[in-house]
Design a protein around this motif. Structure first.
Motif, short mmCIF file in Angstrom:
data_model
loop_
_atom_site.label_atom_id
_atom_site.label_comp_id
_atom_site.label_asym_id
_atom_site.label_seq_id
_atom_site.Cartn_x
_atom_site.Cartn_y
_atom_site.Cartn_z
N ARG A 36 16.95 11.93 7.08
CA ARG A 36 16.20 11.44 8.24
C ARG A 36 16.67 10.03 8.61
NH1 ARG A 36 9.68 11.59 8.29
NH2 ARG A 36 9.40 10.43 10.20
N LYS A 73 7.86 1.33 1.62
CA LYS A 73 8.67 0.68 0.59
C LYS A 73 9.89 1.52 0.24
CE LYS A 73 5.18 0.67 -2.28
NZ LYS A 73 4.15 1.24 -1.40
N SER A 74 9.66 2.81 0.01
CA SER A 74 10.78 3.68 -0.35
C SER A 74 11.79 3.77 0.78
CB SER A 74 10.27 5.08 -0.70
OG SER A 74 9.26 5.01 -1.65
N THR A 75 11.28 3.80 2.01
CA THR A 75 12.16 3.88 3.18
C THR A 75 13.05 2.64 3.26
OG1 THR A 75 10.39 5.08 4.29
CG2 THR A 75 12.15 4.24 5.67
N HIS A 97 2.86 -0.06 -6.31
CA HIS A 97 1.81 0.27 -5.35
C HIS A 97 0.62 -0.64 -5.57
CE1 HIS A 97 3.70 3.77 -3.75
NE2 HIS A 97 3.89 4.25 -4.96
N SER A 125 13.46 7.30 12.82
CA SER A 125 14.58 7.31 11.88
C SER A 125 14.57 6.07 11.02
CB SER A 125 15.89 7.43 12.65
OG SER A 125 15.93 6.44 13.65
N GLY A 126 13.39 5.76 10.49
CA GLY A 126 13.29 4.69 9.51
C GLY A 126 12.89 3.36 10.10
N MET A 143 8.50 0.59 12.21
CA MET A 143 8.71 1.93 11.66
C MET A 143 8.88 2.92 12.81
SD MET A 143 8.94 3.88 8.97
CE MET A 143 8.11 3.51 7.43
N ASP A 156 0.84 -1.20 0.00
CA ASP A 156 0.00 0.00 0.00
C ASP A 156 0.87 1.25 0.00
OD1 ASP A 156 -2.35 -1.44 0.13
OD2 ASP A 156 -2.26 -1.61 2.30
N PRO A 157 0.37 2.34 -0.55
CA PRO A 157 1.12 3.59 -0.48
C PRO A 157 1.35 4.00 0.98
CG PRO A 157 -0.73 3.80 -2.00
CD PRO A 157 -0.89 2.48 -1.31
N GLY A 158 2.53 4.47 1.27
CA GLY A 158 2.82 4.95 2.63
C GLY A 158 3.22 3.87 3.62
P1 TYD Z 1 7.39 5.58 2.41
O1 TYD Z 1 8.66 4.82 2.42
O2 TYD Z 1 7.39 6.88 1.68
O3 TYD Z 1 6.19 4.68 1.87
P2 TYD Z 1 5.92 4.09 0.41
O4 TYD Z 1 7.16 4.30 -0.40
O5 TYD Z 1 5.58 2.66 0.65
O6 TYD Z 1 4.75 4.84 -0.13
O7 TYD Z 1 6.97 5.76 3.92
C1 TYD Z 1 6.11 6.73 4.25
C2 TYD Z 1 5.62 6.63 5.67
O8 TYD Z 1 6.60 6.23 6.59
C3 TYD Z 1 5.16 7.96 6.08
O9 TYD Z 1 3.83 7.81 6.57
C4 TYD Z 1 6.09 8.43 7.11
C5 TYD Z 1 6.68 7.18 7.66
N1 TYD Z 1 8.07 7.33 8.07
C6 TYD Z 1 8.39 7.25 9.41
O10 TYD Z 1 7.52 7.08 10.27
N2 TYD Z 1 9.71 7.37 9.79
C7 TYD Z 1 10.70 7.59 8.90
O11 TYD Z 1 11.87 7.68 9.28
C8 TYD Z 1 10.36 7.68 7.51
C9 TYD Z 1 11.42 7.91 6.48
C10 TYD Z 1 9.04 7.52 7.14
#
Ligand code: TYD
Ligand code: MG
Length: 470
Positions: A141, A105-107, A219, A274-275, A271, A100-102
């Motif tokens: 971050r 994954k990117s983190t 996504h 800091s990641g 989560m 799901d978005p958010g």
């Molecule tokens: P993200 O990796 O952007 O999600 P995706 O790529 O899957 O869409 O993560 C976004 C969420 O993670 C956002 O709600 C904020 C949270 N987050 C933290 O709580 N701590 C962190 O250090 C980071 C980088 C993101």
């Protein structure tokens, strides 16, 4: 010029239809058909006129006993990620991470990219969703801003491939996300099935030909407006899904498909500010907020792949004001609950007919194993009788429709995990010699049938009345 043909492609399953319809015949989804133009030559093919003019060239045939590169895998250094991939990213393969978005994954991928880059691997991160500044901000971050990750904000596949062909061959290429990529080869909009497939195909071809490990981010979408990762699942070598429950901080990386490793492994993360932090011992996480004395709670000793995992199952059985009592389940299979209730009624004389039954798996975790039957039954009986189960006891075992308790796999491993976490007792199926000699096995109750377990829980009332200290 290429001959274009209009067709309607389902954004959920990728089936193409000659005519628009409200419902896709292939998968039954509504409102998912979108008009897409394709080249007559098909997805990923060149213009039809060029294709017919080109004569095939011969490729070199080779033998099975050829040279294999020394290190076919690149371990990310994040143990939970490596566990899910089966030991690291495989060179020359494509991996899809869906979610799901958010969800993070990117983190996760930025953390993996940073670790790998610091170890001297050439790592390229292509972001199609975020601007360079945003990606940098996240890296800061995560404390990864000093890692030599090569970064680009680009969405055109041809430009990306041209960029990647410069310099040293990359070890890892991350494309975030596949839905933003578009290629000149297909003439529909980015995010449509045709574009997603053609772009994925081009990147997979790049992985195979250069030996780089390519990671595609996809996504999951509920509406059919952009194509989901499902349409590329069959093309890639491995598929991981990143999951998590709203309101909980932990995330589970689940392997759905893996051509180079096992598919039942999970990686667990938390989560934080800091990641993502690795959770090496998930049982502690899921048992964290346990209330020791409440009736209706039983600890299930489960397995996820090769790893044991303890999680609390909570049941609430309450008199129902309704004619048809409610049955609600979170984290387990609803029909499996009905089955356990039916067995309890039919073979153990426990009546739930006038009661609402709620079942919850603590921490938002989801259980798929039938081995949870015994823990569920214990929690249900405990709640109905208003008797708390012993706090230092774990439960596992499958229950058959006849009321018999069946052995399950990995019994010794489950017991070992329970022992490690300080549990002193276990209720699990009789049979199977693998647990012989274990300290916990000797302090165990091993019922042959569910009725034995019910009798034992009911019997605990009497022993408690006579001996309060128990
Ligand atoms: P993200 O990796 O952007 O999600 P995706 O790529 O899957 O869409 O993560 C976004 C969420 O993670 C956002 O709600 C904020 C949270 N987050 C933290 O709580 N701590 C962190 O250090 C980071 C980088 C993101
Ligand atoms: Mg993202």
């Amino acid at each position: 010029m290429a001959k274009s043909r209009v067709q309607f492609v389902c954004q959920a399953c990728g089936a193409s239809h000659a005519r628009w319809a409200g419902k896709c015949d292939a998968c039954g989804e509504w409102n998912t058909l979108v008009e897409e133009g394709t080249q007559a030559g098909g997805i990923g093919g060149g213009p039809a006129s060029l294709r017919s003019a080109r004569k095939g060239r011969s490729v070199a045939l080779t033998s099975l006993s050829g040279e294999i590169e020394d290190a076919p895998r690149i371990a990310s250094g994040i143990a939970e990620l490596d566990r899910a991939t089966g030991g690291g990213f495989v060179r020359g393969s494509a991996l899809l991470i869906g979610g799901d978005p958010g969800i993070g994954k990117s983190t996760l991928l930025m953390q993996a990219a940073a670790t790998l880059a610091k170890r001297g691997n050439r790592t390229v991160y292509v972001s199609g969703e975020e601007a360079v500044a945003q990606v940098r901000l996240r890296a800061q971050r995560l404390g990864a801003a000093d890692a030599p990750v090569e970064l680009a904000a680009e969405t055109n596949v041809e430009d990306i491939l041209a960029t990647l062909s410069e310099g040293r061959r990359p070890d890892l290429v991350i494309l975030d996300s596949i839905q933003t990529l578009w290629t000149d080869m297909a003439d529909s909009a980015p995010g449509t099935v045709t574009q997603v497939r053609a772009s994925a195909q081009a990147m997979i071809r790049f992985a195979k030909s250069t030996g780089a490990a390519v990671v595609l981010v996809g996504h999951v979408t509920k509406e059919g407006q952009i194509a989901g990762p499902r349409v590329v699942e069959h093309m890639v070598d491995a598929v991981l899904y990143f999951e998590g429950e709203g309101g909980h901080h932990y995330r589970i990386l689940r392997t759905v498909k893996n051509r180079f490793g096992p598919t039942d492994e999970i990686g667990v993360f938390e989560m934080g500010d800091s990641g993502l932090r690795e959770v090496a011992n998930p049982s502690e996480l899921f048992l964290g907020e346990r209330s020791q004395k409440a009736p209706g709670a039983a600890v299930f000793a489960g397995m996820e792949g090769t790893r044991p995992l303890l999680v609390e199952i909570q049941a609430l059985v309450a008199p129902s004001p309704l004619g048809t009592p409610r049955r609600a389940v979170v984290g387990w299979d609803g029909s499996r609950l009905s089955m356990v209730l039916a067995v309890l009624e039919a073979h153990c004389g426990v009546r739930f007919g006038q009661n609402d039954v709620y079942l919850n798996v603590a921490g938002g975790y989801r259980i798929a194993e039938p081995a949870a039957d015994m823990a569920v039954a214990a929690a249900l009986v405990s709640s109905l009788a208003g008797l708390a189960l012993p706090a230092d006891c774990v439960y596992f075992g499958e229950i058959s429709l006849s009321g018999a308790v069946r052995p399950v796999a990995h019994m010794a491993q489950r017991l070992k995990e329970a022992e490690k976490l300080g549990f002193g007792r276990a209720v699990f199926p009789a049979g199977g010699d693998e647990t012989a000699g274990m300290a916990l096995a000797s302090a165990s109750f091993r019922p042959a049938s569910l009725a034995d377990l019910v009798a034992r829980i009911a019997g605990s009332r009497r022993s408690r009345e006579t001996d309060e200290g128990n």
